[in-house]
Scaffold this motif. Structure first.
Motif, PDB file in Angstrom:
ATOM      1  N   HIS A  81       0.825  -1.209   0.000  1.00 33.14           N
ATOM      2  CA  HIS A  81       0.000   0.000   0.000  1.00 33.14           C
ATOM      3  C   HIS A  81       0.861   1.263   0.000  1.00 33.14           C
ATOM      4  N   GLY A  82       1.961   1.241   0.747  1.00 38.98           N
ATOM      5  CA  GLY A  82       2.857   2.399   0.773  1.00 38.98           C
ATOM      6  C   GLY A  82       3.533   2.635  -0.565  1.00 38.98           C
ATOM      7  N   LEU A  83       3.902   1.562  -1.259  1.00 34.70           N
ATOM      8  CA  LEU A  83       4.505   1.727  -2.586  1.00 34.70           C
ATOM      9  C   LEU A  83       3.506   2.321  -3.579  1.00 34.70           C
ATOM     10  N   LYS A  84       2.236   1.935  -3.469  1.00 36.51           N
ATOM     11  CA  LYS A  84       1.223   2.502  -4.366  1.00 36.51           C
ATOM     12  C   LYS A  84       1.016   3.985  -4.088  1.00 36.51           C
ATOM     13  N   ILE A  85       1.090   4.373  -2.816  1.00 37.90           N
ATOM     14  CA  ILE A  85       0.933   5.795  -2.486  1.00 37.90           C
ATOM     15  C   ILE A  85       2.087   6.613  -3.066  1.00 37.90           C
ATOM     16  N   MET A  86       3.301   6.054  -3.024  1.00 38.59           N
ATOM     17  CA  MET A  86       4.479   6.747  -3.556  1.00 38.59           C
ATOM     18  C   MET A  86       4.633   6.589  -5.072  1.00 38.59           C
ATOM     19  N   ASN A  87       3.647   5.945  -5.717  1.00 41.34           N
ATOM     20  CA  ASN A  87       3.660   5.745  -7.180  1.00 41.34           C
ATOM     21  C   ASN A  87       4.897   4.979  -7.647  1.00 41.34           C
ATOM     22  N   ILE A  88       5.264   3.957  -6.892  1.00 34.74           N
ATOM     23  CA  ILE A  88       6.380   3.080  -7.263  1.00 34.74           C
ATOM     24  C   ILE A  88       5.774   1.809  -7.851  1.00 34.74           C
ATOM     25  N   GLU A  89       5.938   1.630  -9.135  1.00 29.81           N
ATOM     26  CA  GLU A  89       5.328   0.500  -9.834  1.00 29.81           C
ATOM     27  C   GLU A  89       6.392  -0.563 -10.105  1.00 29.81           C
ATOM     28  N   ALA A  99      14.742  -8.638  -2.864  1.00 36.18           N
ATOM     29  CA  ALA A  99      14.807  -9.065  -1.463  1.00 36.18           C
ATOM     30  C   ALA A  99      15.839 -10.168  -1.260  1.00 36.18           C
ATOM     31  N   ILE A 100      16.066 -11.007  -2.279  1.00 37.45           N
ATOM     32  CA  ILE A 100      17.025 -12.110  -2.140  1.00 37.45           C
ATOM     33  C   ILE A 100      18.452 -11.632  -2.426  1.00 37.45           C
ATOM     34  N   HIS A 101      18.636 -10.920  -3.526  1.00 35.49           N
ATOM     35  CA  HIS A 101      19.991 -10.602  -3.986  1.00 35.49           C
ATOM     36  C   HIS A 101      20.503  -9.255  -3.483  1.00 35.49           C
ATOM     37  N   ASP A 102      19.612  -8.334  -3.096  1.00 36.86           N
ATOM     38  CA  ASP A 102      20.064  -7.012  -2.636  1.00 36.86           C
ATOM     39  C   ASP A 102      19.179  -6.555  -1.475  1.00 36.86           C
ATOM     40  N   PRO A 103      19.430  -7.056  -0.267  1.00 35.03           N
ATOM     41  CA  PRO A 103      18.580  -6.684   0.877  1.00 35.03           C
ATOM     42  C   PRO A 103      18.648  -5.202   1.231  1.00 35.03           C
ATOM     43  N   ASN A 104      19.797  -4.549   0.983  1.00 35.09           N
ATOM     44  CA  ASN A 104      19.908  -3.121   1.308  1.00 35.09           C
ATOM     45  C   ASN A 104      18.969  -2.282   0.439  1.00 35.09           C
ATOM     46  N   ALA A 105      18.873  -2.623  -0.836  1.00 34.17           N
ATOM     47  CA  ALA A 105      17.953  -1.895  -1.716  1.00 34.17           C
ATOM     48  C   ALA A 105      16.500  -2.144  -1.308  1.00 34.17           C
ATOM     49  N   PHE A 106      16.219  -3.353  -0.860  1.00 32.69           N
ATOM     50  CA  PHE A 106      14.847  -3.652  -0.433  1.00 32.69           C
ATOM     51  C   PHE A 106      14.478  -2.870   0.824  1.00 32.69           C
ATOM     52  N   SER A 107      15.454  -2.684   1.712  1.00 34.94           N
ATOM     53  CA  SER A 107      15.184  -1.904   2.925  1.00 34.94           C
ATOM     54  C   SER A 107      14.884  -0.444   2.577  1.00 34.94           C
ATOM     55  N   LYS A 108      15.505   0.074   1.508  1.00 33.99           N
ATOM     56  CA  LYS A 108      15.194   1.440   1.075  1.00 33.99           C
ATOM     57  C   LYS A 108      13.754   1.535   0.555  1.00 33.99           C
ATOM     58  N   TYR A 109      13.336   0.501  -0.159  1.00 27.10           N
ATOM     59  CA  TYR A 109      11.934   0.474  -0.608  1.00 27.10           C
ATOM     60  C   TYR A 109      10.985   0.444   0.593  1.00 27.10           C
ATOM     61  N   CYS A 110      11.382  -0.261   1.637  1.00 31.55           N
ATOM     62  CA  CYS A 110      10.546  -0.301   2.843  1.00 31.55           C
ATOM     63  C   CYS A 110      10.451   1.079   3.488  1.00 31.55           C
ATOM     64  N   GLU A 111      11.562   1.815   3.496  1.00 34.19           N
ATOM     65  CA  GLU A 111      11.532   3.172   4.053  1.00 34.19           C
ATOM     66  C   GLU A 111      10.626   4.087   3.232  1.00 34.19           C
ATOM     67  N   ALA A 113       8.047   3.121   1.535  1.00 33.91           N
ATOM     68  CA  ALA A 113       6.669   2.720   1.822  1.00 33.91           C
ATOM     69  C   ALA A 113       6.198   3.300   3.151  1.00 33.91           C
ATOM     70  N   LYS A 114       7.076   3.342   4.142  1.00 27.48           N
ATOM     71  CA  LYS A 114       6.707   3.918   5.440  1.00 27.48           C
ATOM     72  C   LYS A 114       6.437   5.414   5.313  1.00 27.48           C
ATOM     73  N   GLU A 115       7.239   6.104   4.509  1.00 24.14           N
ATOM     74  CA  GLU A 115       6.995   7.534   4.293  1.00 24.14           C
ATOM     75  C   GLU A 115       5.641   7.760   3.616  1.00 24.14           C
ATOM     76  N   GLY A 116       5.320   6.916   2.654  1.00 23.88           N
ATOM     77  CA  GLY A 116       4.026   7.053   1.989  1.00 23.88           C
ATOM     78  C   GLY A 116       2.860   6.820   2.933  1.00 23.88           C
ATOM     79  N   LEU A 117       3.009   5.879   3.849  1.00 18.95           N
ATOM     80  CA  LEU A 117       1.947   5.634   4.830  1.00 18.95           C
ATOM     81  C   LEU A 117       1.786   6.815   5.778  1.00 18.95           C
ATOM     82  N   LYS A 118       2.911   7.442   6.152  1.00 20.61           N
ATOM     83  CA  LYS A 118       2.824   8.617   7.027  1.00 20.61           C
ATOM     84  C   LYS A 118       2.124   9.777   6.328  1.00 20.61           C
TER      85      LYS A 118
END
Length: 215
Positions: A81-89, A99-111, A113-118
């Motif tokens: 839902h947060g990715l949709k709010i930030m228009n990340i397709e 998530a498997i090959h680059d966990p650091n990049a996935f954690s940035k996507y999580c951040e 998504a959290k900003e979009g939820l806020k």
């Protein structure tokens, strides 16, 4: 004229089936009938599994993304839902690979998504639940209407007397034998019919006269 058996087309059809059953075991590869049955069954399974493969891979991608989201303290549903709010397709296949090959990049996507939820929470605040309002009955004037008793009045039923109808029976005057002899057989039959007699259709004139006189 010789009978045509269409052997060329039949041979081509059988060669096609045997070619499709090339890797099977035993008689499913060598005999046409068993090979045809196995090929038809395999084609049904292929059609079914082409649909199921898409579902199974989607489940696998969601499982991988969910495991990576738990490491970043966010739920899978809120992450999407947060990715949709930030228009990340980005589809789930790419997200699972990240998530498997680059966990650091996935954690940035999580951040992100959290900003979009806020942002969504600040734009649309949740409505506060208000306590239910109670109305006191002390200041209300209650008017009670008196009950009105209703009386049931029984009405007398007057039965009118029955009037019997008079039945008038018409009786024809008796005729003499001389008058009857002067009539024809058809007239005598009509006369007997008017008197209500029966069984006179086969009687002769003398018998008709005696029947009428006796009745």
């Amino acid at each position: 004229m010789p009978r045509t058996k269409n052997t060329k087309v039949t041979k081509q059809r059988r060669k096609k089936i045997m070619k499709m059953a090339k890797g099977y075991f035993g008689s499913k590869r060598t005999l046409y009938r068993t090979a045809n049955e196995q090929v038809m069954r395999s084609m049904r399974y292929q059609y079914r599994d082409r649909k199921q493969r898409k579902r199974q891979f989607r489940k696998l991608w969601i499982t991988r993304i969910n495991a990576a989201c738990q490491l970043n303290d966010i739920k899978y549903s809120r992450f999407i839902h947060g990715l949709k709010i930030m228009n990340i397709e980005i589809d789930r296949k790419i997200l699972s690979d990240i998530a498997i090959h680059d966990p650091n990049a996935f954690s940035k996507y999580c951040e992100l998504a959290k900003e979009g939820l806020k942002k969504a929470e600040t734009i649309l605040p949740t409505p506060k639940q208000t306590s239910p309002s109670y109305v006191s009955l002390d200041n209300l004037d209650l008017v009670v209407e008196p009950k009105v008793k209703t009386k049931v009045v029984e009405k007398e039923v007057v039965v009118a007397p029955k009037i019997e109808k008079e039945v008038i029976v018409k009786t024809e005057p008796k005729q003499n034998e001389a008058d009857l002899n002067s009539k024809t057989v058809a007239e005598l039959r009509d006369f007997a019919k008017n008197l209500g007699l029966t069984g006179f259709s086969s009687l002769k004139k003398a018998e008709l006269i005696s029947l009428i006189l006796n009745n």
